[in-house]
Design a protein around this motif. Structure first.
Motif, PDB file in Angstrom:
ATOM      1  N   THR A  25       0.998  -1.217   0.033  1.00  0.00           N
ATOM      2  CA  THR A  25       0.020   0.041  -0.038  1.00  0.00           C
ATOM      3  C   THR A  25       0.996   1.142   0.082  1.00  0.00           C
ATOM      4  N   LEU A  26       2.172   1.220   0.039  1.00  0.00           N
ATOM      5  CA  LEU A  26       2.997   2.096   0.186  1.00  0.00           C
ATOM      6  C   LEU A  26       2.802   2.948   1.565  1.00  0.00           C
ATOM      7  N   GLY A  73       0.728   6.768  10.304  1.00  0.00           N
ATOM      8  CA  GLY A  73       0.169   6.687   8.996  1.00  0.00           C
ATOM      9  C   GLY A  73      -0.019   5.149   8.535  1.00  0.00           C
ATOM     10  N   ALA A  74      -0.079   4.447   9.512  1.00  0.00           N
ATOM     11  CA  ALA A  74      -0.211   2.880   9.127  1.00  0.00           C
ATOM     12  C   ALA A  74      -1.603   2.573   8.809  1.00  0.00           C
ATOM     13  N   THR A  75      -1.575   1.582   7.862  1.00  0.00           N
ATOM     14  CA  THR A  75      -3.017   0.962   7.335  1.00  0.00           C
ATOM     15  C   THR A  75      -3.727   0.120   8.276  1.00  0.00           C
ATOM     16  N   GLU A  76      -2.841  -0.624   9.348  1.00  0.00           N
ATOM     17  CA  GLU A  76      -3.307  -1.530  10.112  1.00  0.00           C
ATOM     18  C   GLU A  76      -2.482  -1.981  11.104  1.00  0.00           C
ATOM     19  N   VAL A  77      -2.951  -2.528  12.295  1.00  0.00           N
ATOM     20  CA  VAL A  77      -2.218  -3.233  13.516  1.00  0.00           C
ATOM     21  C   VAL A  77      -2.528  -4.629  13.096  1.00  0.00           C
ATOM     22  N   ILE A  78      -1.211  -5.456  12.903  1.00  0.00           N
ATOM     23  CA  ILE A  78      -1.207  -6.764  12.813  1.00  0.00           C
ATOM     24  C   ILE A  78      -0.483  -7.545  14.091  1.00  0.00           C
ATOM     25  N   TRP A  79      -0.907  -8.780  14.132  1.00  0.00           N
ATOM     26  CA  TRP A  79      -0.478  -9.352  15.371  1.00  0.00           C
ATOM     27  C   TRP A  79      -0.636 -10.831  15.333  1.00  0.00           C
ATOM     28  N   THR A  80       0.008 -11.889  15.904  1.00  0.00           N
ATOM     29  CA  THR A  80      -0.248 -13.438  16.088  1.00  0.00           C
ATOM     30  C   THR A  80      -0.887 -13.497  17.608  1.00  0.00           C
TER      31      THR A  80
END
Length: 150
Positions: A74-75, A111-118
């Motif tokens: 997404t740049l 400016g992040a598009t999402e937070v990700i985790w496991t």
């Protein structure tokens, strides 16, 4: 309770919380993080991670450790929630939710598009917690590992 970005003076307690997570997730025997590595990689202009801590009655009772993936399709960056842990005595007090509010605010500020985790397999409590915040499992991707130390 108050959540803030960790400072170098939090290092010893942050290390204890990290060890608490390592015990909970059963990897304490492989845990290699030391005080010096937190100071080197968690603070300063070239830090590799950002940690948030939750304070309650002059004690740090929870932590969230994040790092960015700076370049994506997404740049725009994504923020990885690497660790979230709340000391047992402080669970069910809203600490985890308060930490996640700070993490998502940090993600938005960069400016992040999402937070990700496991989530560790079988950790139904964590799954329920993240769902309560609007988090969903990523059904498109599986985690894979290629061990290089064997």
């Amino acid at each position: 309770m108050h959540v803030r970005q960790a400072v170098p003076e939090d290092t010893d307690r942050l290390l204890e919380l990290m060890k608490g997570l390592a015990r909970y997730e059963d990897y304490i025997d492989q845990f290699a993080v030391m005080r010096e590595s937190i100071l080197e990689h968690g603070f300063g202009d070239e830090r590799l991670f950002t940690a948030f801590v939750a304070e309650h009655e002059d004690d740090l009772v929870g932590m969230a450790v994040t790092y960015p993936i700076l370049w994506t399709y997404t740049l725009r960056p994504k923020l990885v929630l690497k660790e979230l842990f709340v000391a047992e005595a402080a669970r069910n007090m809203g600490v985890g939710k308060a930490l996640m509010v700070s993490v998502t605010a940090h993600a938005r500020s960069m400016g992040a598009t999402e937070v990700i985790w496991t989530v560790m397999s079988g950790n139904a409590d964590a799954e329920a917690f993240y769902r309560s915040l609007g988090g969903l499992p990523d059904l498109k991707w599986n985690n894979w590992t290629l061990r290089l130390d064997t």
